[in-house]
Every structure is written in structure tokens, then in C-alpha cells.
Design a protein around this motif. Structure first.
Motif, PDB file in Angstrom:
ATOM      1  N   GLY A 280       5.288  56.848  70.449  1.00  0.00           N
ATOM      2  CA  GLY A 280       4.816  58.109  70.984  1.00  0.00           C
ATOM      3  C   GLY A 280       5.434  58.412  72.332  1.00  0.00           C
ATOM      4  O   GLY A 280       6.136  57.579  72.918  1.00  0.00           O
ATOM      5  N   PRO A 281       5.180  59.606  72.842  1.00  0.00           N
ATOM      6  CA  PRO A 281       5.743  59.994  74.149  1.00  0.00           C
ATOM      7  C   PRO A 281       5.213  59.148  75.302  1.00  0.00           C
ATOM      8  O   PRO A 281       5.805  59.135  76.380  1.00  0.00           O
ATOM      9  CB  PRO A 281       5.302  61.465  74.288  1.00  0.00           C
ATOM     10  N   ASP A 282       4.095  58.449  75.097  1.00  0.00           N
ATOM     11  CA  ASP A 282       3.550  57.597  76.156  1.00  0.00           C
ATOM     12  C   ASP A 282       4.412  56.371  76.398  1.00  0.00           C
ATOM     13  O   ASP A 282       4.297  55.715  77.431  1.00  0.00           O
ATOM     14  CB  ASP A 282       2.120  57.163  75.809  1.00  0.00           C
ATOM     15  N   GLY A 283       5.252  56.023  75.411  1.00  0.00           N
ATOM     16  CA  GLY A 283       6.204  54.935  75.612  1.00  0.00           C
ATOM     17  C   GLY A 283       5.674  53.569  75.262  1.00  0.00           C
ATOM     18  O   GLY A 283       5.326  52.792  76.155  1.00  0.00           O
ATOM     19  N   ASP A 284       5.587  53.275  73.978  1.00  0.00           N
ATOM     20  CA  ASP A 284       5.253  51.936  73.511  1.00  0.00           C
ATOM     21  C   ASP A 284       6.523  51.093  73.612  1.00  0.00           C
ATOM     22  O   ASP A 284       7.420  51.211  72.781  1.00  0.00           O
ATOM     23  CB  ASP A 284       4.743  52.001  72.070  1.00  0.00           C
ATOM     24  N   LYS A 285       6.619  50.255  74.645  1.00  0.00           N
ATOM     25  CA  LYS A 285       7.863  49.530  74.926  1.00  0.00           C
ATOM     26  C   LYS A 285       8.293  48.625  73.775  1.00  0.00           C
ATOM     27  O   LYS A 285       9.479  48.498  73.477  1.00  0.00           O
ATOM     28  CB  LYS A 285       7.697  48.693  76.206  1.00  0.00           C
ATOM     29  N   ALA A 286       7.330  47.994  73.109  1.00  0.00           N
ATOM     30  CA  ALA A 286       7.675  47.104  71.996  1.00  0.00           C
ATOM     31  C   ALA A 286       8.300  47.885  70.860  1.00  0.00           C
ATOM     32  O   ALA A 286       9.311  47.477  70.278  1.00  0.00           O
ATOM     33  CB  ALA A 286       6.437  46.352  71.522  1.00  0.00           C
ATOM     34  N   ARG A 287       7.697  49.041  70.520  1.00  0.00           N
ATOM     35  CA  ARG A 287       8.253  49.854  69.443  1.00  0.00           C
ATOM     36  C   ARG A 287       9.571  50.496  69.860  1.00  0.00           C
ATOM     37  O   ARG A 287      10.489  50.624  69.053  1.00  0.00           O
ATOM     38  CB  ARG A 287       7.251  50.921  69.014  1.00  0.00           C
ATOM     39  N   GLU A 288       9.660  50.916  71.112  1.00  0.00           N
ATOM     40  CA  GLU A 288      10.913  51.507  71.571  1.00  0.00           C
ATOM     41  C   GLU A 288      12.054  50.499  71.496  1.00  0.00           C
ATOM     42  O   GLU A 288      13.199  50.869  71.233  1.00  0.00           O
ATOM     43  CB  GLU A 288      10.763  52.036  72.998  1.00  0.00           C
ATOM     44  N   ARG A 289      11.745  49.231  71.740  1.00  0.00           N
ATOM     45  CA  ARG A 289      12.795  48.217  71.651  1.00  0.00           C
ATOM     46  C   ARG A 289      13.342  48.128  70.229  1.00  0.00           C
ATOM     47  O   ARG A 289      14.534  47.912  70.031  1.00  0.00           O
ATOM     48  CB  ARG A 289      12.239  46.849  72.096  1.00  0.00           C
ATOM     49  N   LEU A 290      12.471  48.327  69.232  1.00  0.00           N
ATOM     50  CA  LEU A 290      12.938  48.348  67.843  1.00  0.00           C
ATOM     51  C   LEU A 290      13.893  49.519  67.614  1.00  0.00           C
ATOM     52  O   LEU A 290      14.891  49.394  66.893  1.00  0.00           O
ATOM     53  CB  LEU A 290      11.744  48.438  66.885  1.00  0.00           C
ATOM     54  N   GLY A 291      13.595  50.655  68.227  1.00  0.00           N
ATOM     55  CA  GLY A 291      14.501  51.793  68.125  1.00  0.00           C
ATOM     56  C   GLY A 291      15.837  51.521  68.779  1.00  0.00           C
ATOM     57  O   GLY A 291      16.900  51.898  68.257  1.00  0.00           O
ATOM     58  N   GLU A 292      15.808  50.869  69.944  1.00  0.00           N
ATOM     59  CA  GLU A 292      17.060  50.511  70.614  1.00  0.00           C
ATOM     60  C   GLU A 292      17.875  49.532  69.775  1.00  0.00           C
ATOM     61  O   GLU A 292      19.115  49.607  69.729  1.00  0.00           O
ATOM     62  CB  GLU A 292      16.744  49.914  71.984  1.00  0.00           C
ATOM     63  N   GLU A 293      17.192  48.615  69.099  1.00  0.00           N
ATOM     64  CA  GLU A 293      17.891  47.656  68.238  1.00  0.00           C
ATOM     65  C   GLU A 293      18.583  48.366  67.073  1.00  0.00           C
ATOM     66  O   GLU A 293      19.652  47.958  66.625  1.00  0.00           O
ATOM     67  CB  GLU A 293      16.905  46.617  67.702  1.00  0.00           C
TER      68      GLU A 293
END
Length: 462
Positions: A282-295
Motif C-alpha cells: 500500500g501507499p503507507d509503505g510495507d517495507k517487507a512487501r516492497e522489497r519483494l517488488g524490488e527483487e
């Protein structure tokens, strides 16, 4: 006949002699006695073939040696049958299709393919003892390059072979460690399942994404007229599903004025939006999930680069460039996504170090521009890193300097704009002096060439 304990092995029976064969980053021409490759290490591998060393359609497939579930993201749904895991020694059999002159898997559910696979596996010991299996190599042994040299020099090269091989395997692992079954399925499509229920993702040098497809009369677009396509290029084509990157619109919907101008120069918002779309964060920034997107972005950078290096795939080259254009034109993300930016720079450095593995040079595939696009991107990134970003991360600076040093030594690229004299006097042969000024680089949007934001008084009452 004495029994043997087989190591992970590729079997390619009935392969015509002098066929171009590539496994990972090694290529060679097959011999009449070549039947496969043994001693494959665990991890991702790419096997491909072509009629000639250059200017021919190449096709191949990705497959995994070992427990493929360990290569999947922990947050991803399992897409591979559990029957494909933990089967012990792996014997991967490919068949040669004389009609299309390509390798293809022996498919699950086909009785004829099942019997053929059993026959080839039963004959493995005889093939091994006859010398028909080549040992897996990640690099050409140094000793093979020293044939005819004095014995003392040849022995020294033999001693370096093991270290050279270990380094090559580390390189290949670092070039593929972000690939996952879900990523390959997203980009390539559903895999072919072989007789042992193992997946193989098939790709050719003609595979393309819709946005990179050229509408050539007589050749249908990917996914359209598949029978006609098969007749033209020898097999059916699937369409790549790359991450959607629009470099002409890198601002949020509804952005105007200064916000839009800044987002055009600093594409950090576009990068963050892409990461959130991939990961579902979400826009709040779930860092763990965002890392999956970066991967996922890193994995696509790996996939596209290797498909250019092995298959000379044009569409993958364009997507590789789009991904780098997006990441290397970010400014805020240098601090906000420090680890990701550093990972991209490390991967780029390793990819540049292996560019010469392709015949003729990696950047020569891009026509007249060559590597000029990357030189400009790196120059712009350096300006952002040292002149725009306050207190840039030491880790990113360290890795970037390694990239800058390498391109300076290998390509003579100077990335520091301050090292260039834009205006000066030049003395001609007859002694006359003239003043010359460097032509403005249209891609330079920093300093005196930065866009000017003008307040038009929008919303002011009349």
C-alpha cells in the motif's frame, strides 16, 4: 557393466554435429560423440541451440537443478508441482526436433516421450563410459587456451583452472540469484512440464513483448495467427509480459506544475509506484512487501540481460535499457531505497564484466548508439549522487565508484562532467587561435540547463 552414481546431467541425444550449443555462458559446436553435459551444479541453468554461431534463430529453456521450491519467493504462491521436488539425481532429457531444428522437453503425459526418457536414462552408463558426456564448465578452462605452450606454462594454467571455474560459478549464481519460478512464469508464460514433472520455460531469439514488436508484413504479431508464425520461424511464439515502464510519464495522475516538472527529472515516484504495483504494498509503505517488488525488478534485469547475452533477443535489450533508464534517473530513491540502488549497481557491474561473452560485443547489438545511452545514464546518476542528493549513502558511493573505475579502464568513459572543458581556445596549425564551445548535451538537465518552473498564478482570483 559397472554401475555408476549419476550426477545431475543433461542428455541431448540425436543432436546433429556442428550445432551451436550453449549452456549458461559457455558455447561450443557439438561433435558426433556429444550426448550431453554432466556434473551440473544446483541452481538455474539455461540450455540453448542455434544452427550457426551468429545470425540464426536461437531457442532454449530455463530449468532448475535441485529443489526448485528454494528458488521461489517466500510470499509467492507455489506454482510448481511438489512431485518435481526431491527426486534425487536429476537426468534432464531433451529431444531434437528435426522439423524446427530446436531442442524441446520430453513432455509429461505423453507415453512415447515417457518411454524414450526411460530408454535414454537406462543407457546413461554406456554413454558416460564412451566419453559422450562433457563435464559442466562455467568458463573456458585457461589450460585449453594454452595448448602448444611450454609444459611449465601449461601446468601453471592447469593450476589456475579450478580457481577460474569457481569464480565463473559464483558469477553465474550472482547473475541468476533473483530469478524465481513466479518471475519466469510472469515474463515468459506457463512452463512446459517434462516427463519428471519439472518445469522448463522456453524462449527464442524471436520472442518479443508487444511494445517492441515490429509489424512486418506477412508475420503476425505475437499471440495472433500462431500457425502462420510457426510456419515462418519454426515454432509458436509467446509474448513477453515485462513490467510496464512509461518513461514519458513519470508523475502521478493529476500532478501539475512544479510536482510534474520535478518528477520528470527525478523518477523516484515512478520507481516507487512500480514497486508498489508489483508487490501489492500500500501507499503507507510495507517495507517487507516492497522489497519483494524490488527483487522482481532485479530479477527482470537479470533475465533480460542474459537473454540478450545468449539469444541476442532484441526485445529483452530494450527492456533492460528501460529498467536502467528508470533506476539511474532517480534522486530521492538513492537514499530512500539505498539497498536496492546498491544492488542494481552491483548487478550492473557484474553484467558489464561479462558483456564480452557475446560475439561482437554486447552494445553492438544496439546499432549505432552502442553503449552511449549507458554512459549518459551513469553521468547523470553521478551528478545526482554528488551534486543533488544531500549526504548520499556511503555504500552507494562506494559501489558506484567501482562501476566508474571499471568503465573508465575498459571503455575510457569519463563520468565526471567537471572533467570536461566546455569552452576554450584552440590553436590551429598556422598559429591562429579560435574559441570553441562544446555542443550542449540535450540530455543534460542539470545546472544551467535545468528546466525553469514558471508560476503562472494558477488558481489566483481575478
Amino acid at each position: 557393466m559397472a554401475s555408476i552414481t549419476p550426477s545431475p546431467t543433461i542428455l541431448v541425444p540425436h543432436l546433429p554435429p556442428k550445432t551451436l550449443v550453449g549452456v549458461d555462458l559457455i558455447t561450443f559446436n557439438s561433435t558426433p560423440n556429444f550426448h550431453g553435459i554432466r556434473d551440473l551444479p544446483n541452481g538455474w541453468h539455461f540450455l540453448y541451440t542455434g544452427a550457426t554461431q551468429s545470425l540464426s534463430l536461437r531457442s532454449g529453456g530455463w530449468f532448475y537443478v535441485g529443489d526448485i521450491s528454494t528458488a521461489e519467493d517466500s510470499d509467492s504462491e507455489a506454482i510448481i508441482s511438489t512431485r518435481a521436488r526431491g527426486l534425487g539425481a536429476e537426468i534432464v532429457v531433451w529431444k531434437w526436433d528435426t522439423g524446427t531444428e530446436t531442442l524441446s522437453p520430453l513432455r509429461a503425459g505423453n507415453d512415447v516421450d515417457q518411454q524414450e526418457a526411460m530408454r535414454h536414462k537406462a543407457n546413461l552408463a554406456a554413454v558416460w563410459q564412451s566419453g559422450g558426456l562433457f563435464r559442466y564448465r562455467s568458463r573456458v578452462p585457461l589450460s585449453s587456451l594454452m595448448r602448444g605452450a611450454p609444459n611449465s606454462r601449461a601446468r601453471l594454467q592447469d593450476e589456475d583452472d579450478e580457481e577460474n571455474e569457481e569464480e565463473g560459478r559464483r558469477d553465474w549464481e550472482s547473475l541468476t540469484d533473483r530469478l524465481t519460478p513466479s518471475l519466469l512464469t510472469r515474463v515468459v508464460g506457463n512452463p512446459e512440464i517434462d516427463v519428471d514433472n519439472r518445469p522448463r520455460w522456453m524462449v527464442t531469439s524471436a520472442s518479443t513483448a508487444q511494445r517492441d514488436n515490429e509489424n512486418i508484413p506477412g508475420i503476425p504479431e505475437p499471440g495472433q495467427g500462431s500457425e502462420k508464425t510457426a510456419n515462418v520461424i519454426g515454432e509458436q511464439e509467446s509474448e513477453f509480459s515485462f513490467l510496464v515502464i512509461d518513461l514519458k510519464k513519470t508523475w502521478r495522475e493529476g500532478a501539475i506544475g512544479r510536482e510534474r516538472s520535478e518528477a520528470a527529472q527525478d523518477r523516484s515516484w515512478a520507481l516507487g509506484d512500480l514497486v508498489q504495483q508489483i508487490s501489492g504494498a500500500g501507499p503507507d509503505g510495507d517495507k517487507a512487501r516492497e522489497r519483494l517488488g524490488e527483487e522482481q525488478i532485479l530479477g527482470e534485469l537479470q533475465f533480460t540481460f542474459l537473454m540478450v547475452l545468449t539469444l541476442m533477443n532484441y526485445s529483452c535489450l530494450q527492456q533492460w535499457k528501460r529498467l536502467l533508464h528508470l533506476v539511474l534517473t532517480c534522486q530521492k530513491a538513492i537514499k530512500e531505497r539505498e539497498q536496492f540502488i546498491n544492488d542494481v549497481l552491483q548487478l550492473l557491474l557484474l553484467q558489464l564484466e561479462r558483456c564480452d561473452d557475446i560475439e561482437g560485443g554486447f552494445f553492438d547489438l544496439d546499432g549505432e548508439e552502442g553503449g552511449e545511452f549507458l554512459r549518459k545514464l551513469l553521468m547523470k546518476f553521478r551528478t545526482s549522487l554528488y551534486e543533488v542528493v544531500d549526504e548520499p549513502p556511503a555504500l552507494v558511493k562506494y559501489t558506484f565508484e567501482k562501476v566508474a573505475t571499471w568503465v573508465k579502464e575498459e571503455y575510457d568513459w569519463e563520468l565526471n562532467r567537471g572533467a570536461f572543458v566546455r569552452r576554450g581556445m584552440l590553436q590551429l596549425e598556422d598559429g591562429e587561435e579560435v574559441e570553441l564551445e562544446m555542443k550542449h548535451d540535450e540530455d543534460d538537465e542539470m545546472g544551467e540547463y535545468a528546466p525553469v518552473v514558471v508560476d503562472l498564478g494558477e488558481g489566483t482570483a481575478m
